[in-house]
Design an enzyme around this catalytic site. Structure first.
Site, PDB file in Angstrom:
ATOM      1  N   ARG A   1      -6.566  16.413   0.323  1.00 42.13           N
ATOM      2  CA  ARG A   1      -6.286  17.348   1.405  1.00 42.13           C
ATOM      3  C   ARG A   1      -4.817  17.251   1.812  1.00 42.13           C
ATOM      4  O   ARG A   1      -4.184  18.251   2.146  1.00 42.13           O
ATOM      5  CB  ARG A   1      -7.190  17.099   2.612  1.00 42.13           C
ATOM      6  CG  ARG A   1      -7.159  18.245   3.635  1.00 42.13           C
ATOM      7  CD  ARG A   1      -8.072  17.990   4.815  1.00 42.13           C
ATOM      8  NE  ARG A   1      -9.450  17.793   4.376  1.00 42.13           N
ATOM      9  CZ  ARG A   1     -10.370  17.179   5.096  1.00 42.13           C
ATOM     10  NH1 ARG A   1     -10.057  16.672   6.283  1.00 42.13           N
ATOM     11  NH2 ARG A   1     -11.596  17.050   4.642  1.00 42.13           N
TER      12      ARG A   1
ATOM     13  N   ARG B   1      -4.188  12.508  13.359  1.00 35.11           N
ATOM     14  CA  ARG B   1      -5.286  12.501  12.399  1.00 35.11           C
ATOM     15  C   ARG B   1      -5.955  13.859  12.410  1.00 35.11           C
ATOM     16  O   ARG B   1      -6.229  14.435  13.476  1.00 35.11           O
ATOM     17  CB  ARG B   1      -6.295  11.404  12.752  1.00 35.11           C
ATOM     18  CG  ARG B   1      -7.664  11.612  12.089  1.00 35.11           C
ATOM     19  CD  ARG B   1      -8.566  10.394  12.133  1.00 35.11           C
ATOM     20  NE  ARG B   1      -9.971  10.726  12.034  1.00 35.11           N
ATOM     21  CZ  ARG B   1     -10.583  11.237  10.975  1.00 35.11           C
ATOM     22  NH1 ARG B   1      -9.897  11.498   9.875  1.00 35.11           N
ATOM     23  NH2 ARG B   1     -11.876  11.512  10.990  1.00 35.11           N
TER      24      ARG B   1
ATOM     25  N   ARG C   1      -2.413   3.476  -5.179  1.00 32.26           N
ATOM     26  CA  ARG C   1      -3.856   3.651  -5.007  1.00 32.26           C
ATOM     27  C   ARG C   1      -4.257   5.124  -4.867  1.00 32.26           C
ATOM     28  O   ARG C   1      -5.323   5.441  -4.332  1.00 32.26           O
ATOM     29  CB  ARG C   1      -4.379   2.849  -3.808  1.00 32.26           C
ATOM     30  CG  ARG C   1      -4.239   1.348  -3.953  1.00 32.26           C
ATOM     31  CD  ARG C   1      -4.623   0.622  -2.668  1.00 32.26           C
ATOM     32  NE  ARG C   1      -4.506  -0.812  -2.826  1.00 32.26           N
ATOM     33  CZ  ARG C   1      -5.536  -1.651  -2.999  1.00 32.26           C
ATOM     34  NH1 ARG C   1      -6.757  -1.166  -3.050  1.00 32.26           N
ATOM     35  NH2 ARG C   1      -5.335  -2.946  -3.123  1.00 32.26           N
TER      36      ARG C   1
ATOM     37  N   SER D   1     -17.956  19.538  10.353  1.00 32.33           N
ATOM     38  CA  SER D   1     -18.312  19.828   8.962  1.00 32.33           C
ATOM     39  C   SER D   1     -19.819  19.821   8.736  1.00 32.33           C
ATOM     40  O   SER D   1     -20.294  20.346   7.730  1.00 32.33           O
ATOM     41  CB  SER D   1     -17.660  18.804   8.030  1.00 32.33           C
ATOM     42  OG  SER D   1     -18.117  17.495   8.348  1.00 32.33           O
ATOM     43  N   ASP D   2     -20.557  19.197   9.655  1.00 30.89           N
ATOM     44  CA  ASP D   2     -22.015  19.186   9.547  1.00 30.89           C
ATOM     45  C   ASP D   2     -22.604  18.936  10.922  1.00 30.89           C
ATOM     46  O   ASP D   2     -21.890  18.507  11.840  1.00 30.89           O
ATOM     47  CB  ASP D   2     -22.492  18.132   8.547  1.00 30.89           C
ATOM     48  CG  ASP D   2     -22.001  16.742   8.884  1.00 30.89           C
ATOM     49  OD1 ASP D   2     -22.780  15.960   9.463  1.00 30.89           O
ATOM     50  OD2 ASP D   2     -20.837  16.417   8.573  1.00 30.89           O
TER      51      ASP D   2
ATOM     52  N   HIS E   1       0.800  -1.220   0.000  1.00 30.71           N
ATOM     53  CA  HIS E   1       0.000   0.000   0.000  1.00 30.71           C
ATOM     54  C   HIS E   1       0.837   1.276   0.000  1.00 30.71           C
ATOM     55  O   HIS E   1       0.284   2.373  -0.041  1.00 30.71           O
ATOM     56  CB  HIS E   1      -0.916   0.011   1.234  1.00 30.71           C
ATOM     57  CG  HIS E   1      -1.566  -1.300   1.490  1.00 30.71           C
ATOM     58  ND1 HIS E   1      -1.077  -2.195   2.420  1.00 30.71           N
ATOM     59  CD2 HIS E   1      -2.638  -1.902   0.907  1.00 30.71           C
ATOM     60  CE1 HIS E   1      -1.837  -3.291   2.405  1.00 30.71           C
ATOM     61  NE2 HIS E   1      -2.774  -3.136   1.504  1.00 30.71           N
TER      62      HIS E   1
ATOM     63  N   GLU F   1     -17.209  10.532  13.798  1.00 30.14           N
ATOM     64  CA  GLU F   1     -16.288  10.382  12.678  1.00 30.14           C
ATOM     65  C   GLU F   1     -16.087   8.880  12.480  1.00 30.14           C
ATOM     66  O   GLU F   1     -16.848   8.085  13.024  1.00 30.14           O
ATOM     67  CB  GLU F   1     -14.990  11.158  12.914  1.00 30.14           C
ATOM     68  CG  GLU F   1     -14.310  10.884  14.255  1.00 30.14           C
ATOM     69  CD  GLU F   1     -13.414   9.664  14.233  1.00 30.14           C
ATOM     70  OE1 GLU F   1     -12.423   9.654  13.491  1.00 30.14           O
ATOM     71  OE2 GLU F   1     -13.690   8.702  14.987  1.00 30.14           O
ATOM     72  N   MET F   2     -15.069   8.456  11.713  1.00 29.31           N
ATOM     73  CA  MET F   2     -15.020   7.048  11.340  1.00 29.31           C
ATOM     74  C   MET F   2     -13.638   6.392  11.466  1.00 29.31           C
ATOM     75  O   MET F   2     -13.456   5.275  11.005  1.00 29.31           O
ATOM     76  CB  MET F   2     -15.508   6.872   9.890  1.00 29.31           C
ATOM     77  CG  MET F   2     -16.915   7.380   9.658  1.00 29.31           C
ATOM     78  SD  MET F   2     -17.554   7.025   8.004  1.00 29.31           S
ATOM     79  CE  MET F   2     -17.884   5.262   8.154  1.00 29.31           C
ATOM     80  N   GLU F   3     -12.673   7.065  12.098  1.00 31.81           N
ATOM     81  CA  GLU F   3     -11.318   6.509  12.082  1.00 31.81           C
ATOM     82  C   GLU F   3     -10.573   6.462  13.411  1.00 31.81           C
ATOM     83  O   GLU F   3      -9.675   5.630  13.596  1.00 31.81           O
ATOM     84  CB  GLU F   3     -10.452   7.307  11.088  1.00 31.81           C
ATOM     85  CG  GLU F   3     -10.778   7.094   9.630  1.00 31.81           C
ATOM     86  CD  GLU F   3     -11.893   7.975   9.108  1.00 31.81           C
ATOM     87  OE1 GLU F   3     -12.497   7.637   8.074  1.00 31.81           O
ATOM     88  OE2 GLU F   3     -12.174   9.012   9.756  1.00 31.81           O
TER      89      GLU F   3
ATOM     90  N   GLY G   1      -8.084  12.289   6.066  1.00 31.29           N
ATOM     91  CA  GLY G   1      -8.675  11.168   5.357  1.00 31.29           C
ATOM     92  C   GLY G   1      -8.506  11.286   3.857  1.00 31.29           C
ATOM     93  O   GLY G   1      -8.164  10.325   3.156  1.00 31.29           O
TER      94      GLY G   1
ATOM     95  N   GLY H   1      -9.412  15.539  10.593  1.00 31.95           N
ATOM     96  CA  GLY H   1     -10.550  15.119   9.774  1.00 31.95           C
ATOM     97  C   GLY H   1     -11.794  15.922  10.055  1.00 31.95           C
ATOM     98  O   GLY H   1     -11.798  16.870  10.844  1.00 31.95           O
ATOM     99  N   SER H   2     -12.864  15.517   9.411  1.00 31.94           N
ATOM    100  CA  SER H   2     -14.156  16.171   9.591  1.00 31.94           C
ATOM    101  C   SER H   2     -15.032  15.319  10.504  1.00 31.94           C
ATOM    102  O   SER H   2     -14.805  14.111  10.662  1.00 31.94           O
ATOM    103  CB  SER H   2     -14.845  16.385   8.241  1.00 31.94           C
ATOM    104  OG  SER H   2     -14.956  15.158   7.544  1.00 31.94           O
TER     105      SER H   2
ATOM    106  N   ARG I   1     -14.467  21.297   2.848  1.00 33.99           N
ATOM    107  CA  ARG I   1     -13.799  20.335   3.720  1.00 33.99           C
ATOM    108  C   ARG I   1     -12.354  20.126   3.300  1.00 33.99           C
ATOM    109  O   ARG I   1     -11.491  19.897   4.135  1.00 33.99           O
ATOM    110  CB  ARG I   1     -14.551  18.998   3.722  1.00 33.99           C
ATOM    111  CG  ARG I   1     -15.879  19.054   4.444  1.00 33.99           C
ATOM    112  CD  ARG I   1     -16.438  17.666   4.687  1.00 33.99           C
ATOM    113  NE  ARG I   1     -16.814  16.996   3.453  1.00 33.99           N
ATOM    114  CZ  ARG I   1     -17.990  17.145   2.857  1.00 33.99           C
ATOM    115  NH1 ARG I   1     -18.888  17.984   3.364  1.00 33.99           N
ATOM    116  NH2 ARG I   1     -18.283  16.488   1.753  1.00 33.99           N
TER     117      ARG I   1
END
Length: 236
Positions: A25, A88, A44, A206-207, A5, A182-184, A21, A90-91, A220
């Site tokens: 960015r 990290r 990738r 962000s929202d 990767h 968030e997701m991470e 993420g 992020g949003s 973003r």
């Protein structure tokens, strides 16, 4: 040295990596804020760059979306490339009135229903934690820049589109004490703990699930300057 990767060679990645993420960015940060920039990864299209910020070497690399993606990239950075610190950036979506659009959040713990940590090494608790040392550096950076931080627990979710219970966010906020989603971060903090390394997470709202406000993808990508500056100045 390379992985499936990441085609970076040994020595191309700094000891501290700022990790948004979105790889675009990462590109924006490298081109806007760093000097003597070199791209170390294009596999990738998960772009990674190393450069200088105020004379100090720092890297920036995308993580992709979700725990499996940041789980792969952060683990390889920690174990294969000698990275000591990942911040990290992020949003996040706000679960409460206190966290408003463009507010910057410093994560102090991450709650998740995810099985990532249990599958990874048997860790069966639902919370993971950042490095207090890194968090303190981020606090000092924000103070020096006069940028206010909101601190607290966030919900790190495996699901972006949820069918059914539209009030799920209220339950997470009320029962788990989460101020945003968030997701991470859950996976990142877990990998840092497993690898005996350091990780922190800064988020820009962000929202909002409360007000219904949203930001665009372009905003973003390019407008979260406060969060970026706090992260970079904590390294310099």
């Amino acid at each position: 040295m390379s992985t499936p990767h990441n085609n970076a060679e040994k020595g191309m990645i700094a000891g501290t990596v700022i990790m948004p993420g979105d790889p675009l960015r990462a590109k924006f940060i490298a081109e806007t804020f760093l000097t003597e920039v070199k791209c170390f990864n294009e596999v990738r299209n998960m772009l990674g760059y190393t450069g200088l910020y105020n004379g100090k070497q720092v890297s920036v690399m995308g993580s992709g979306m979700g725990m499996p993606s940041i789980g792969i990239y952060s683990y390889e950075l920690f174990t294969e490339y000698g990275v000591d610190n990942i911040i990290r950036i992020g949003s996040a979506g706000s679960y409460c009135e206190t966290a408003k659009i463009y507010d910057v959040v410093l994560v102090t713990e991450s709650y998740s229903e995810s099985s990532f940590a249990k599958t990874q090494n048997g860790y069966d608790k639902d919370r993971t934690y950042p490095s207090e040392k890194l968090n303190e550096s981020l606090r000092e950076s924000a103070k020096g820049l006069n940028i206010p931080l909101i601190e607290g627990c966030v919900h790190s979710s495996d699901v972006f589109y949820r069918a059914g219970d539209r009030d799920y966010f209220k339950k997470i906020h009320e029962n788990k004490g989460c101020l945003a989603v968030e997701m991470e971060s859950f996976a990142l903090f877990h990998n840092a703990s497993v690898c005996n390394k350091n990780a922190s997470c800064l988020l820009t709202i962000s929202d909002s699930f409360v007000s219904g406000e949203v930001t665009t993808a372009k905003e973003r990508q390019r407008s979260f300057t406060d969060m970026i500056m706090v992260a970079l100045n904590s390294v310099a």
